[in-house]
Write a protein that holds these residues in place. Sequence first.
Motif, PDB file in Angstrom:
ATOM      1  N   ASP A  84       0.844  -0.746  -0.078  1.00 36.84           N
ATOM      2  CA  ASP A  84      -0.037   0.124   0.399  1.00 36.84           C
ATOM      3  C   ASP A  84       0.709   1.354   0.525  1.00 36.84           C
ATOM      4  N   LEU A  85       0.968   2.157  -0.818  1.00 40.85           N
ATOM      5  CA  LEU A  85       1.313   3.645  -1.259  1.00 40.85           C
ATOM      6  C   LEU A  85       3.180   3.238  -1.458  1.00 40.85           C
ATOM      7  N   ARG A  86       2.807   1.914  -1.810  1.00 42.98           N
ATOM      8  CA  ARG A  86       4.231   1.429  -2.112  1.00 42.98           C
ATOM      9  C   ARG A  86       4.669   1.490  -3.565  1.00 42.98           C
ATOM     10  N   ILE A  87       3.581   1.323  -4.369  1.00 40.60           N
ATOM     11  CA  ILE A  87       4.173   0.331  -5.652  1.00 40.60           C
ATOM     12  C   ILE A  87       3.419   1.805  -7.143  1.00 40.60           C
ATOM     13  N   TYR A  88       2.586   2.599  -6.601  1.00 43.86           N
ATOM     14  CA  TYR A  88       2.863   4.306  -7.352  1.00 43.86           C
ATOM     15  C   TYR A  88       4.362   4.834  -7.757  1.00 43.86           C
ATOM     16  N   PRO A  89       5.031   5.225  -6.689  1.00 46.69           N
ATOM     17  CA  PRO A  89       6.010   5.415  -6.741  1.00 46.69           C
ATOM     18  C   PRO A  89       6.896   4.491  -8.148  1.00 46.69           C
ATOM     19  N   LEU A  90       7.387   3.358  -7.625  1.00 48.62           N
ATOM     20  CA  LEU A  90       7.594   2.393  -8.721  1.00 48.62           C
ATOM     21  C   LEU A  90       6.991   2.520 -10.192  1.00 48.62           C
ATOM     22  N   PHE A  91       5.635   2.653 -10.067  1.00 54.39           N
ATOM     23  CA  PHE A  91       5.085   3.189 -11.506  1.00 54.39           C
ATOM     24  C   PHE A  91       5.312   4.490 -12.166  1.00 54.39           C
ATOM     25  N   ALA A  92       5.202   5.181 -11.148  1.00 48.56           N
ATOM     26  CA  ALA A  92       6.086   6.793 -11.706  1.00 48.56           C
ATOM     27  C   ALA A  92       7.733   6.886 -12.212  1.00 48.56           C
ATOM     28  N   PHE A  93       8.707   6.103 -11.613  1.00 50.37           N
ATOM     29  CA  PHE A  93       9.605   5.928 -12.222  1.00 50.37           C
ATOM     30  C   PHE A  93       9.655   4.887 -13.573  1.00 50.37           C
ATOM     31  N   LEU A  94       9.206   4.350 -13.834  1.00 46.80           N
ATOM     32  CA  LEU A  94       8.987   3.546 -14.840  1.00 46.80           C
ATOM     33  C   LEU A  94       8.306   4.275 -15.791  1.00 46.80           C
ATOM     34  N   PHE A  95       8.146   5.136 -15.816  1.00 44.15           N
ATOM     35  CA  PHE A  95       7.046   6.168 -16.583  1.00 44.15           C
ATOM     36  C   PHE A  95       7.923   7.328 -17.417  1.00 44.15           C
ATOM     37  N   GLY A  96       8.027   7.297 -16.376  1.00 41.58           N
ATOM     38  CA  GLY A  96       9.368   8.612 -16.535  1.00 41.58           C
ATOM     39  C   GLY A  96      10.531   8.351 -17.385  1.00 41.58           C
ATOM     40  N   TYR A  97      11.641   6.463 -16.983  1.00 37.49           N
ATOM     41  CA  TYR A  97      12.103   6.140 -17.803  1.00 37.49           C
ATOM     42  C   TYR A  97      11.453   5.836 -18.919  1.00 37.49           C
ATOM     43  N   SER A 278      14.207  -0.788   3.310  1.00 38.17           N
ATOM     44  CA  SER A 278      14.660  -1.148   4.989  1.00 38.17           C
ATOM     45  C   SER A 278      13.571   0.490   4.988  1.00 38.17           C
ATOM     46  N   ALA A 279      14.004   1.633   4.693  1.00 40.65           N
ATOM     47  CA  ALA A 279      12.753   2.608   5.176  1.00 40.65           C
ATOM     48  C   ALA A 279      11.640   1.937   4.717  1.00 40.65           C
ATOM     49  N   SER A 280      11.019   2.087   3.675  1.00 41.92           N
ATOM     50  CA  SER A 280       9.404   1.511   3.686  1.00 41.92           C
ATOM     51  C   SER A 280       9.311   0.702   4.308  1.00 41.92           C
ATOM     52  N   TRP A 281       9.648  -0.080   4.885  1.00 42.83           N
ATOM     53  CA  TRP A 281       8.912  -0.633   5.619  1.00 42.83           C
ATOM     54  C   TRP A 281       9.163  -0.564   6.522  1.00 42.83           C
ATOM     55  N   LEU A 282      10.046  -0.086   6.996  1.00 39.07           N
ATOM     56  CA  LEU A 282      10.043   0.007   9.072  1.00 39.07           C
ATOM     57  C   LEU A 282       8.966   1.583   8.862  1.00 39.07           C
ATOM     58  N   GLY A 283       8.932   2.478   7.530  1.00 37.94           N
ATOM     59  CA  GLY A 283       7.913   2.796   7.633  1.00 37.94           C
ATOM     60  C   GLY A 283       6.475   3.148   7.754  1.00 37.94           C
ATOM     61  N   GLY A 284       6.423   1.982   7.013  1.00 35.40           N
ATOM     62  CA  GLY A 284       4.311   1.093   7.284  1.00 35.40           C
ATOM     63  C   GLY A 284       4.334   0.505   8.500  1.00 35.40           C
ATOM     64  N   VAL A 311       3.651   8.896   7.655  1.00 32.67           N
ATOM     65  CA  VAL A 311       4.487   8.270   7.197  1.00 32.67           C
ATOM     66  C   VAL A 311       4.672   7.233   6.195  1.00 32.67           C
ATOM     67  N   ARG A 312       3.869   6.350   6.064  1.00 32.35           N
ATOM     68  CA  ARG A 312       3.928   5.675   5.166  1.00 32.35           C
ATOM     69  C   ARG A 312       3.577   5.722   4.035  1.00 32.35           C
ATOM     70  N   GLU A 313       3.477   7.030   3.066  1.00 33.28           N
ATOM     71  CA  GLU A 313       3.021   7.576   2.335  1.00 33.28           C
ATOM     72  C   GLU A 313       4.673   8.563   2.041  1.00 33.28           C
ATOM     73  N   ILE A 314       5.204   9.009   2.886  1.00 30.49           N
ATOM     74  CA  ILE A 314       6.744   9.429   2.458  1.00 30.49           C
ATOM     75  C   ILE A 314       7.382   8.300   2.599  1.00 30.49           C
ATOM     76  N   THR A 315       7.047   7.596   3.200  1.00 31.71           N
ATOM     77  CA  THR A 315       8.336   6.128   2.866  1.00 31.71           C
ATOM     78  C   THR A 315       8.121   5.031   1.932  1.00 31.71           C
ATOM     79  N   GLY A 316       6.895   5.641   1.583  1.00 27.41           N
ATOM     80  CA  GLY A 316       6.121   4.271  -0.023  1.00 27.41           C
ATOM     81  C   GLY A 316       7.414   4.855  -0.948  1.00 27.41           C
ATOM     82  N   ASN A 317       7.911   6.484  -1.065  1.00 34.07           N
ATOM     83  CA  ASN A 317       9.052   6.634  -2.324  1.00 34.07           C
ATOM     84  C   ASN A 317       9.985   5.581  -2.036  1.00 34.07           C
ATOM     85  N   ALA A 318      10.432   5.947  -1.050  1.00 40.47           N
ATOM     86  CA  ALA A 318      11.508   4.768  -1.135  1.00 40.47           C
ATOM     87  C   ALA A 318      11.406   3.597  -1.406  1.00 40.47           C
TER      88      ALA A 318
END
Length: 427
Positions: A84-97, A278-284, A311-318
Amino acid sequence: MTAETTKDSVADAGAGTASGRGAVRASERALAPDLARGLMLLFIVLSNTAFHLWSARYGPSGWQPVDGGRLDRAVQFGMITTLDLRIYPLFAFLFGYGMTQLFLRQKASGTAERDIVKILRRRSLLLIAIGLLHATLLMAGDIVGFYGLLSLALGWLFLRRGDRALMWWIWIGTTVMAITAAQPVVAVLLQGDLGAVGDAGTEPGADAYAADEPDWLAAAGTRAATGLFVTFVAAPATLVGGAYVIFLLGFWAARRRILEEPGRHLRLLRGTAVIGISASWLGGLPAALAHIGAITVPDDAQSDSGILFTVREITGNAAGLGYIAAVALFAHWWTRRPARRGARAVEAVSAVGRRSLSCYLTHSLLFAPLLAAWGLGLGEHLTSATMALVAVGVWLITVAGAYALERAGRRGPAEALLRRLMYRPSA
């Protein structure tokens, strides 16, 4: 793999032909982006189907149910921590790439920059239209239109800018995100109450999917309103709030061919994978523990405007960056192996990534009529654990279909249609 197969996909933002260039050649393909897209679609279908448990009682955040047995609790815990809140940053990175891949490849072939920009603009507008249609007909949580609008704005603003300007705006966006995230944290610290920020009384996010509406037309109205909000309100808010940074990092990474040549960036990839995940899982973790009742936290703090959600949303970017780095490291290790057991599985998942738009739309075509009240209504009888099994089953169906198309040397139907609309035939 055939030269006929293309990289044209929703997360790719195009990597195909224009008037000055032929199709992507097999020698130009890289495993990491395709494999990441294929895995990303599994994570997305797991997230989307969770909103179709329409008879369940959702928690304060409105994202996960609070009922079920131990296995359901384990699934909910895992989803909150890792997805949750962790997959869309992955999508955004790949889209820009992918956008940058297309731009650089077309430019290297001699296509004028203004013509490349026209292709990308046309693609963005088509994705917005596809996204709104998808949201109205099947699934309110569509992200195609959302990223279509972002690509329209960010492509125009940044794609032709130099690295220095790009890095300036990445740091500006990072600063804006940090200031925005710090505000609720400061409020909580000053008042000494975790529930000082947030409102657990707001409508659960699952309601926006209208999965519990037995009338398809009424549900379509709710879904259309949600789709319009996500595309034309949430996407511009992303630009203002600085979350566009992940998109621009995709631009930056593509210029350095980090996913095509992971062996040249191993130190960066290893550090990003370890720190990001690590930062993301700890944030969630706090939100996941609160959800299953392991710790006592006010409902307002768990709401989608509360401190735990922030906290979940910010660390989701990581997490998005960490996940793509981990896939790139796997791709580097995999391509250097002399004997490759499991090669068919890797090829099949990569085939999904090369047809991600088709597979993404097929997910909704399969699970929405199956789960929603206006269809067969199976979502009423499922739990978090059994819904996860349904999601994996839906993804495996698309894996089988994509692999069959790969063996036949054919594109996905949505990619073929999008390509036909994108590129005007030369004289």
